[in-house]
Write a protein that holds these residues in place. Structure first.
Motif, PDB file in Angstrom:
ATOM      1  N   ALA A 130      -1.053   2.517  -9.151  1.00 33.29           N
ATOM      2  CA  ALA A 130      -0.083   1.621  -8.497  1.00 33.29           C
ATOM      3  C   ALA A 130       0.257   0.453  -9.414  1.00 33.29           C
ATOM      4  CB  ALA A 130      -0.653   1.118  -7.174  1.00 33.29           C
ATOM      5  N   ARG A 131      -0.766  -0.111 -10.039  1.00 37.60           N
ATOM      6  CA  ARG A 131      -0.523  -1.243 -10.941  1.00 37.60           C
ATOM      7  C   ARG A 131       0.438  -0.840 -12.050  1.00 37.60           C
ATOM      8  NH1 ARG A 131      -2.573  -5.874 -13.295  1.00 37.60           N
ATOM      9  NH2 ARG A 131      -4.348  -6.125 -11.909  1.00 37.60           N
ATOM     10  N   HIS A 132       0.196   0.343 -12.595  1.00 40.28           N
ATOM     11  CA  HIS A 132       1.041   0.788 -13.693  1.00 40.28           C
ATOM     12  C   HIS A 132       2.508   0.886 -13.262  1.00 40.28           C
ATOM     13  CE1 HIS A 132       2.362   2.828 -17.262  1.00 40.28           C
ATOM     14  NE2 HIS A 132       2.883   3.791 -16.505  1.00 40.28           N
ATOM     15  N   ILE A 133       2.728   1.537 -12.122  1.00 34.90           N
ATOM     16  CA  ILE A 133       4.110   1.683 -11.630  1.00 34.90           C
ATOM     17  C   ILE A 133       4.730   0.311 -11.365  1.00 34.90           C
ATOM     18  CG2 ILE A 133       5.535   2.538  -9.732  1.00 34.90           C
ATOM     19  CD1 ILE A 133       3.579   4.858  -9.415  1.00 34.90           C
ATOM     20  N   LEU A 134       3.960  -0.527 -10.675  1.00 35.16           N
ATOM     21  CA  LEU A 134       4.500  -1.840 -10.281  1.00 35.16           C
ATOM     22  C   LEU A 134       4.794  -2.715 -11.499  1.00 35.16           C
ATOM     23  CD1 LEU A 134       2.149  -2.300  -7.234  1.00 35.16           C
ATOM     24  CD2 LEU A 134       4.658  -2.390  -7.112  1.00 35.16           C
ATOM     25  N   GLU A 135       3.947  -2.624 -12.513  1.00 36.56           N
ATOM     26  CA  GLU A 135       4.179  -3.460 -13.697  1.00 36.56           C
ATOM     27  C   GLU A 135       5.444  -3.029 -14.436  1.00 36.56           C
ATOM     28  OE1 GLU A 135      -0.244  -5.307 -14.617  1.00 36.56           O
ATOM     29  OE2 GLU A 135       0.428  -3.584 -15.812  1.00 36.56           O
ATOM     30  N   THR A 136       5.696  -1.714 -14.444  1.00 33.61           N
ATOM     31  CA  THR A 136       6.954  -1.297 -15.081  1.00 33.61           C
ATOM     32  C   THR A 136       8.155  -1.721 -14.237  1.00 33.61           C
ATOM     33  OG1 THR A 136       6.978   0.877 -14.015  1.00 33.61           O
ATOM     34  CG2 THR A 136       5.895   0.732 -16.163  1.00 33.61           C
ATOM     35  N   MET A 137       7.904  -2.053 -12.975  1.00 31.84           N
ATOM     36  CA  MET A 137       8.992  -2.593 -12.133  1.00 31.84           C
ATOM     37  C   MET A 137       9.025  -4.115 -12.193  1.00 31.84           C
ATOM     38  SD  MET A 137       8.463  -0.258  -8.732  1.00 31.84           S
ATOM     39  CE  MET A 137       9.739  -1.104  -7.805  1.00 31.84           C
ATOM     40  N   ASN A 138       8.254  -4.671 -13.124  1.00 31.45           N
ATOM     41  CA  ASN A 138       8.250  -6.125 -13.325  1.00 31.45           C
ATOM     42  C   ASN A 138       7.555  -6.912 -12.232  1.00 31.45           C
ATOM     43  OD1 ASN A 138       9.139  -7.058 -15.764  1.00 31.45           O
ATOM     44  ND2 ASN A 138      11.256  -6.440 -15.286  1.00 31.45           N
ATOM     45  N   PHE A 139       6.594  -6.303 -11.573  1.00 29.23           N
ATOM     46  CA  PHE A 139       5.795  -7.025 -10.597  1.00 29.23           C
ATOM     47  C   PHE A 139       4.596  -7.665 -11.275  1.00 29.23           C
ATOM     48  CE2 PHE A 139       8.122  -4.763  -7.383  1.00 29.23           C
ATOM     49  CZ  PHE A 139       7.996  -5.530  -6.239  1.00 29.23           C
ATOM     50  N   GLU A 140       4.211  -8.816 -10.736  1.00 29.84           N
ATOM     51  CA  GLU A 140       2.911  -9.369 -11.101  1.00 29.84           C
ATOM     52  C   GLU A 140       1.914  -8.760 -10.115  1.00 29.84           C
ATOM     53  OE1 GLU A 140       2.533 -13.626 -10.359  1.00 29.84           O
ATOM     54  OE2 GLU A 140       0.449 -13.077  -9.909  1.00 29.84           O
ATOM     55  N   VAL A 141       0.872  -8.109 -10.630  1.00 32.40           N
ATOM     56  CA  VAL A 141      -0.003  -7.319  -9.770  1.00 32.40           C
ATOM     57  C   VAL A 141      -1.395  -7.942  -9.667  1.00 32.40           C
ATOM     58  CG1 VAL A 141      -1.034  -5.046  -9.402  1.00 32.40           C
ATOM     59  CG2 VAL A 141       1.251  -5.223 -10.407  1.00 32.40           C
ATOM     60  N   ARG A 142      -1.874  -8.036  -8.425  1.00 31.15           N
ATOM     61  CA  ARG A 142      -3.275  -8.398  -8.182  1.00 31.15           C
ATOM     62  C   ARG A 142      -3.939  -7.239  -7.465  1.00 31.15           C
ATOM     63  NH1 ARG A 142      -3.181 -13.234  -4.468  1.00 31.15           N
ATOM     64  NH2 ARG A 142      -0.905 -13.288  -4.562  1.00 31.15           N
ATOM     65  N   GLU A 143      -5.270  -7.193  -7.495  1.00 30.23           N
ATOM     66  CA  GLU A 143      -5.962  -6.085  -6.835  1.00 30.23           C
ATOM     67  C   GLU A 143      -7.035  -6.601  -5.887  1.00 30.23           C
ATOM     68  OE1 GLU A 143      -7.496  -3.210  -9.635  1.00 30.23           O
ATOM     69  OE2 GLU A 143      -5.717  -3.368 -10.914  1.00 30.23           O
ATOM     70  N   ALA A 144      -7.295  -5.801  -4.849  1.00 25.72           N
ATOM     71  CA  ALA A 144      -8.435  -6.056  -3.974  1.00 25.72           C
ATOM     72  C   ALA A 144      -9.023  -4.708  -3.590  1.00 25.72           C
ATOM     73  CB  ALA A 144      -8.005  -6.835  -2.738  1.00 25.72           C
ATOM     74  N   GLY A 145     -10.369  -4.653  -3.425  1.00 24.83           N
ATOM     75  CA  GLY A 145     -11.042  -3.378  -3.176  1.00 24.83           C
ATOM     76  C   GLY A 145     -11.280  -3.095  -1.707  1.00 24.83           C
ATOM     77  N   ASP A 146     -11.034  -4.089  -0.849  1.00 21.94           N
ATOM     78  CA  ASP A 146     -11.149  -3.872   0.598  1.00 21.94           C
ATOM     79  C   ASP A 146     -10.353  -4.948   1.339  1.00 21.94           C
ATOM     80  OD1 ASP A 146     -12.839  -6.266   1.272  1.00 21.94           O
ATOM     81  OD2 ASP A 146     -14.277  -5.253  -0.029  1.00 21.94           O
TER      82      ASP A 146
END
Ligand SMILES: C[S@@+](CC[C@H](N)C(=O)[O-])C[C@H]1O[C@@H](n2cnc3c(N)ncnc32)[C@H](O)[C@@H]1O
Ligand SMILES: [Mg+2]
Lengths: 121, 282
Positions: free
Chosen positions: A17-33
């Motif tokens: 998801a991060r990869h796709i979103l970054e190519t769409m110019n999103f700033e991406v954060r993650e959470a595991g739950d």
């Protein structure tokens, strides 16, 4: 730059998801739950949350309800992204306040399309 | 067997397999293959070649040149057609199309309007129209417009009639609320509800060879179909479309498509931006 919080207990899914979103110019954060996601939203709400259903500690549904109760100032759009692809689950998610729903497995086009529909992409 | 039919046309023999196949596509449908897409032709034909145990494009082209297998020809043409589509494609424009229809309906009184969706591919476009119309007409006693959807591809039309979509297809452009309101799940598929399917009549129509469906129509959508037609053919199709429009009817093309410079019969509508109407006294 739009921001997206990717919430999933699978590291692989988060990475895809991060990869796709970054190519769409999103700033991406993650959470595991859901718990981590809620903390992250309270600290600084993203524009959109991509939300898994089944996770340890706090599920996607519990997160969604908690987010509603949290009084977070700018409620992010919430897009479920889950293998729970049955009608009953989808209806329950809508009722709980989800803005959109992505059925796994997903591809770039689906994600792009759904983010457009919620007005973020 | 007639020897004439199995002797390859020498003018074709010197052409490469790709030229033979693209010539076939153009002859049957008017579609020219853009240089960008020639690379995809082989991939598009792979499943058919596998099915028929045909080893190479050259072999496929050879069978086609002999004219001995019409069914194979049709299948090859279908495989080469660009059928890319999605629900609510260019969503803002689709909404405008509904606004246009509602305006025309107000003018039309009790008369039932007729919509033609030309080049409807696997049905996403007419289903989107029918969904939007159903939503907007939910509390109206006006007659629901007839929607006729046509395509040259029998496979695409079959799929459109079934209204059955994979989870990837259904999600492209489709808001989740509409998905659960208008579709049922069957295993992994999403199937248009009967009350949605009954709104659309699907007919086979090759725009370059067949009579158009009986008109006249109030709104015609021909989106992302004419792009790869050679200009003279496009001109002819515009004539045919214009001949099938009511005086006050509108035509909608795909984003980036226009009638300007291609026909004397149509002009940008002075009434609805982005739509085309009949040229006055043409
Ligand atoms: C790219 S799709 C567009 C579908 C839809 N109108 C949209 O905009 O999403 C083009 C469609 O035009 C059809 N088509 C191509 N040549 C045609 C012809 N000569 N007559 C009728 N349909 C044709 C193809 O089979 C295909 O389904
Ligand atoms: Mg999970």
């Amino acid at each position: 730059m739009k921001s997206c919080l990717v919430v999933d207990d699978s590291k692989v899914i988060r990475k895809v998801a991060r990869h796709i979103l970054e190519t769409m110019n999103f700033e991406v954060r993650e959470a595991g739950d859901g718990r981590e996601a809620l903390d992250s939203c309270l600290a600084s709400p993203p524009d959109v949350v991509l939300l898994d259903w089944n996770m340890p500690v706090m599920s996607g549904m519990d997160f969604l309800r908690a987010l509603g109760d949290s009084g977070v100032t700018q409620r992010p759009k919430v897009v479920f992204c889950t293998t729970e692809n049955g009608m009953a689950h989808i209806r329950a998610a809508i009722e709980a306040g989800a803005d959109e729903y992505v059925m796994k497995p997903f591809d770039r086009e689906t994600l792009e399309s759904k983010l457009q529909i919620v007005g973020i992409a | 067997m007639n020897m004439e039919n199995i002797t390859p046309d020498p003018s074709m023999q010197v052409m490469g397999a790709l030229s033979v196949l693209s010539a076939l596509l153009e002859q049957e449908t008017g579609q020219q293959i853009s240089p960008m897409r020639t690379g995809r032709i082989e991939a598009a034909l792979k499943p058919l070649m596998r099915d028929r145990r045909i080893a190479s494009l050259d072999d496929l082209a050879t069978v086609i040149v002999t004219g001995a297998d019409r069914e194979l020809e049709t299948l090859a043409v279908e495989a080469m057609l660009n059928q890319e589509t999605s629900f609510f494609r260019d969503a803002a424009v689709m909404d405008q199309a509904i606004d246009v229809l509602l305006t025309l309906m107000a003018d039309a009184g009790e008369r039932r309007l007729r919509v033609w969706c030309a080049g409807c591919s696997t049905g996403q476009e007419p289903y989107s129209l029918a969904i939007l119309l159903s939503e907007r007409l939910a509390n109206s006693d006006k007659p629901f417009p007839d929607i006729i959807a046509t395509d040259v591809s029998a496979c695409a039309l079959n799929r459109a009639r079934q209204g059955r979509y994979s989870s990837f297809e259904i999600q492209r452009g489709m808001p989740v609320r509409r998905m659960v309101s208008w579709f049922d799940t069957e295993g992994e598929s999403w199937v248009a509800r009967p009350e949605l399917r009954k709104r659309i009549r699907y007919l086979h129509c090759n725009l370059v060879a067949d009579m158009p469906p009986a008109g006249p129509f109030d709104l015609i959508l021909c989106r992302n179909v004419l792009f790869y037609f050679a200009l003279p053919i496009r001109r002819r199709i515009f004539e045919m479309i214009a001949g099938n429009m009511r005086p006050e009817a509108l035509l909608l093309l795909g984003a980036g498509e226009t009638v300007i410079g291609q026909t004397q019969r149509l002009q940008p509508s002075p009434r609805f931006r982005g739509f085309y109407s009949l040229m006055a006294n043409a």
